[in-house]
Motif scaffolding. Structure first.
Motif, PDB file in Angstrom:
ATOM      1  N   ASP A  57      42.299  42.138  46.591  1.00 41.34           N
ATOM      2  CA  ASP A  57      42.672  42.745  45.309  1.00 41.34           C
ATOM      3  C   ASP A  57      43.667  41.873  44.555  1.00 41.34           C
ATOM      4  O   ASP A  57      43.580  41.735  43.321  1.00 41.34           O
ATOM      5  CB  ASP A  57      43.259  44.140  45.527  1.00 41.34           C
ATOM      6  N   SER A  58      44.620  41.282  45.278  1.00 47.22           N
ATOM      7  CA  SER A  58      45.607  40.416  44.633  1.00 47.22           C
ATOM      8  C   SER A  58      44.942  39.225  43.952  1.00 47.22           C
ATOM      9  O   SER A  58      45.252  38.883  42.805  1.00 47.22           O
ATOM     10  CB  SER A  58      46.628  39.924  45.662  1.00 47.22           C
ATOM     11  N   LEU A  59      43.996  38.619  44.665  1.00 47.32           N
ATOM     12  CA  LEU A  59      43.286  37.478  44.087  1.00 47.32           C
ATOM     13  C   LEU A  59      42.431  37.887  42.896  1.00 47.32           C
ATOM     14  O   LEU A  59      42.370  37.181  41.883  1.00 47.32           O
ATOM     15  CB  LEU A  59      42.413  36.824  45.157  1.00 47.32           C
ATOM     16  N   ASN A  60      41.778  39.016  43.000  1.00 50.58           N
ATOM     17  CA  ASN A  60      40.935  39.473  41.894  1.00 50.58           C
ATOM     18  C   ASN A  60      41.772  39.824  40.665  1.00 50.58           C
ATOM     19  O   ASN A  60      41.352  39.582  39.528  1.00 50.58           O
ATOM     20  CB  ASN A  60      40.110  40.683  42.334  1.00 50.58           C
ATOM     21  N   ASN A  61      42.956  40.371  40.871  1.00 49.16           N
ATOM     22  CA  ASN A  61      43.848  40.678  39.748  1.00 49.16           C
ATOM     23  C   ASN A  61      44.311  39.397  39.061  1.00 49.16           C
ATOM     24  O   ASN A  61      44.397  39.342  37.827  1.00 49.16           O
ATOM     25  CB  ASN A  61      45.057  41.477  40.237  1.00 49.16           C
ATOM     26  N   ILE A  62      44.610  38.375  39.843  1.00 48.55           N
ATOM     27  CA  ILE A  62      45.009  37.093  39.271  1.00 48.55           C
ATOM     28  C   ILE A  62      43.851  36.470  38.495  1.00 48.55           C
ATOM     29  O   ILE A  62      44.035  35.881  37.424  1.00 48.55           O
ATOM     30  CB  ILE A  62      45.504  36.154  40.377  1.00 48.55           C
ATOM     31  N   TYR A  63      42.661  36.626  39.018  1.00 47.40           N
ATOM     32  CA  TYR A  63      41.443  36.135  38.349  1.00 47.40           C
ATOM     33  C   TYR A  63      41.314  36.754  36.958  1.00 47.40           C
ATOM     34  O   TYR A  63      41.087  36.059  35.952  1.00 47.40           O
ATOM     35  CB  TYR A  63      40.247  36.494  39.226  1.00 47.40           C
TER      36      TYR A  63
END
Length: 360
Positions: A121-127
Motif C-alpha cells: 500500500d505504501s508503494l502504491n500510494n507513492i506511485y
C-alpha cells in the motif's frame, strides 16, 4: 517519502520473523455487519490449489472456523460482493476484519502478511502521488508519459522488486515466500525470474502456485516476440471448431485481442482496435478477438453493445492464457504475415504506433 527512505522501511517490514506457531489447531473468527447474511454458509478457499478448506454458518453477524492444518497456506473467505479478505491459514487464533480486507491478525504468518500489504500500500500510494506530481509539472502528455516512465523504471519498480525480494528471502520456509515470489512475476522477465525460483527452497518450489508459475514462464518463452505462433482450436457454442491458424499466418499482419465482456479495460480498448481496424483493414491487416474466461452469451451481448465488427473466436476460456502465458486481459498480440510474434501486450497509443510502423 523519498524512495530510498521507503526502501529501508520496506526491507524492515520484510524482515519479520517466520517462527512456527506451536498451537495444533486453528480458530478463525470474524464478523459481518450485514444481518441479511445470517444463516448463510461461508467458506475458506485455498489459493494454492483452489480447494475449499472449511465451511461454517454465519450466526448473529459472526462466524468461527475451527480445525487443524499441517502446512500453512494463503486462503481467502468471501460473503457477497462486499466482504472479502485474504489471510494465512495456520494453526492458532486468527482474527479477520471483513470490513478491512487483507488485515488478518493473531498468528505469526498473518502478522507478516499484514506487513506485506502495508508495504504494498505504501508503494502504491507513492506511485499515485508521483502521478499527480507529474500532472502538475507539465501539461504536455508526451512529456508526462516519459517522465512517469522514467520514474517507474528507475525508482518505483526497483523499490517494489526489493520489497518483494525481501519477503522471499526472509520466508523461504513458509508460504509467504511463495506468495511474494509469485508477485515478482509481475515485474520480472522470465529469464530474470527463473534464477530466483531455482535458488528458492524446496518448500517454495513445491508449492502449486510456483509450479504453475514455472509452467507459465515456459509458455512465455515459447511465445516471446520473434517466436512462431502457437496454434489452438476452440469448439464454439454451436459446435463449430475454430483455430487461431484460421486467421494467423495467412499473409496478413494480424492483431489478436484476448478479452472478456466483464473486463472494463478490455472494453475501453475497443475504440483503439476499431480505429486501427478501420484504417488498415483494406491494406492487408486483420483484427481478431478471442473471448477468454467468459460465457459465450455474455461475449455476444458485448459484441453488440460495443459494435465490434471484426471476427471473434468465442468460448476459448483458459486455452489461450495457458499457451501464451498471460494472466491478465486485455492481452493483445501482433502477429506477422507468416505467424511470427511481432509484439505482445500492446495497448493504447503504443498499439497504434506499432501497427502504423509495420503497415507503412
Amino acid at each position: 517519502m523519498k524512495t530510498n527512505t521507503l526502501l529501508a522501511l520496506l526491507i524492515t517490514l520484510a524482515a519479520g520473523s517466520s517462527c512456527t506457531n506451536p498451537t495444533s489447531s486453528y480458530t478463525v473468527t470474524g464478523s459481518i455487519p450485514d444481518t441479511t447474511f445470517n444463516g448463510t454458509t461461508i467458506y475458506i478457499h485455498n489459493r494454492d490449489d483452489n480447494r475449499i478448506m472449511d465451511s461454517t454458518t454465519i450466526e448473529n453477524g459472526s462466524f468461527s472456523f475451527i480445525g487443524k492444518i499441517d502446512t500453512a497456506v494463503l486462503c481467502f473467505t468471501q460473503i457477497g460482493r462486499e466482504y472479502y479478505t485474504n489471510f494465512m491459514l495456520e494453526n492458532g487464533t486468527i482474527k479477520l476484519n471483513m470490513e478491512k480486507p487483507n488485515t488478518p491478525s493473531g498468528t505469526p504468518l498473518n502478522e507478516i502478511f499484514t506487513s506485506y500489504i502495508q508495504a504494498e500500500d505504501s508503494l502504491n500510494n507513492i506511485y499515485q502521488s508521483k502521478a499527480e506530481e507529474i500532472k502538475k509539472q507539465t501539461t504536455d502528455q508526451t512529456e508526462a508519459r516519459e517522465l512517469f516512465k522514467n520514474y517507474y523504471i528507475t525508482e518505483w519498480k526497483p523499490a517494489y522488486i526489493a520489497m518483494l525480494t525481501g519477503f522471499v528471502n526472509k520466508n523461504q520456509d513458509n508460504y509467504m515466500g511463495a506468495f511474494a515470489l509469485q508477485s515478482l512475476a509481475n515485474f520480472m522477465e522470465p529469464e530474470e525470474l527463473e534464477p530466483v525460483i531455482a535458488k528458492s527452497s524446496t518448500f517454495i518450489q513445491s508449492r502449486n502456485v510456483i509450479q504453475r508459475l514455472t509452467q507459465r514462464l515456459e509458455s512465455l518463452k515459447k511465445t516471446a516476440e520473434g517466436q512462431p505462433f502457437t496454434d489452438f482450436t476452440v469448439e464454439m457454442e454451436n459446435g463449430e471448431k475454430v483455430s487461431l491458424s484460421d486467421y494467423v499466418g495467412k499473409g496478413k499482419y494480424t492483431l489478436v485481442d484476448f478479452w472478456a465482456s466483464w473486463c472494463g479495460p478490455c472494453r475501453a480498448e475497443t475504440p483503439v482496435l476499431a480505429e486501427v481496424y478501420n484504417q488498415y483493414k483494406d491494406k492487408g491487416f486483420e483484427v481478431v478477438g478471442v473471448a477468454t474466461w467468459d460465457k459465450p452469451e455474455d461475449t455476444k451481448k458485448a459484441i453488440e453493445e460495443l459494435k465490434i465488427t471484426w471476427p471473434q473466436i468465442l468460448n476459448a476460456q483458459n486455452i489461450p492464457s495457458d499457451l501464451y502465458g498471460f494472466n491478465g486481459i486485455p492481452h493483445i498480440i501482433l502477429f506477422g504475415p507468416d505467424g511470427t510474434i511481432v509484439a505482445r501486450n500492446l495497448r493504447g497509443e503504443e498499439l497504434k504506433t506499432k501497427v502504423k510502423e509495420v503497415m507503412q
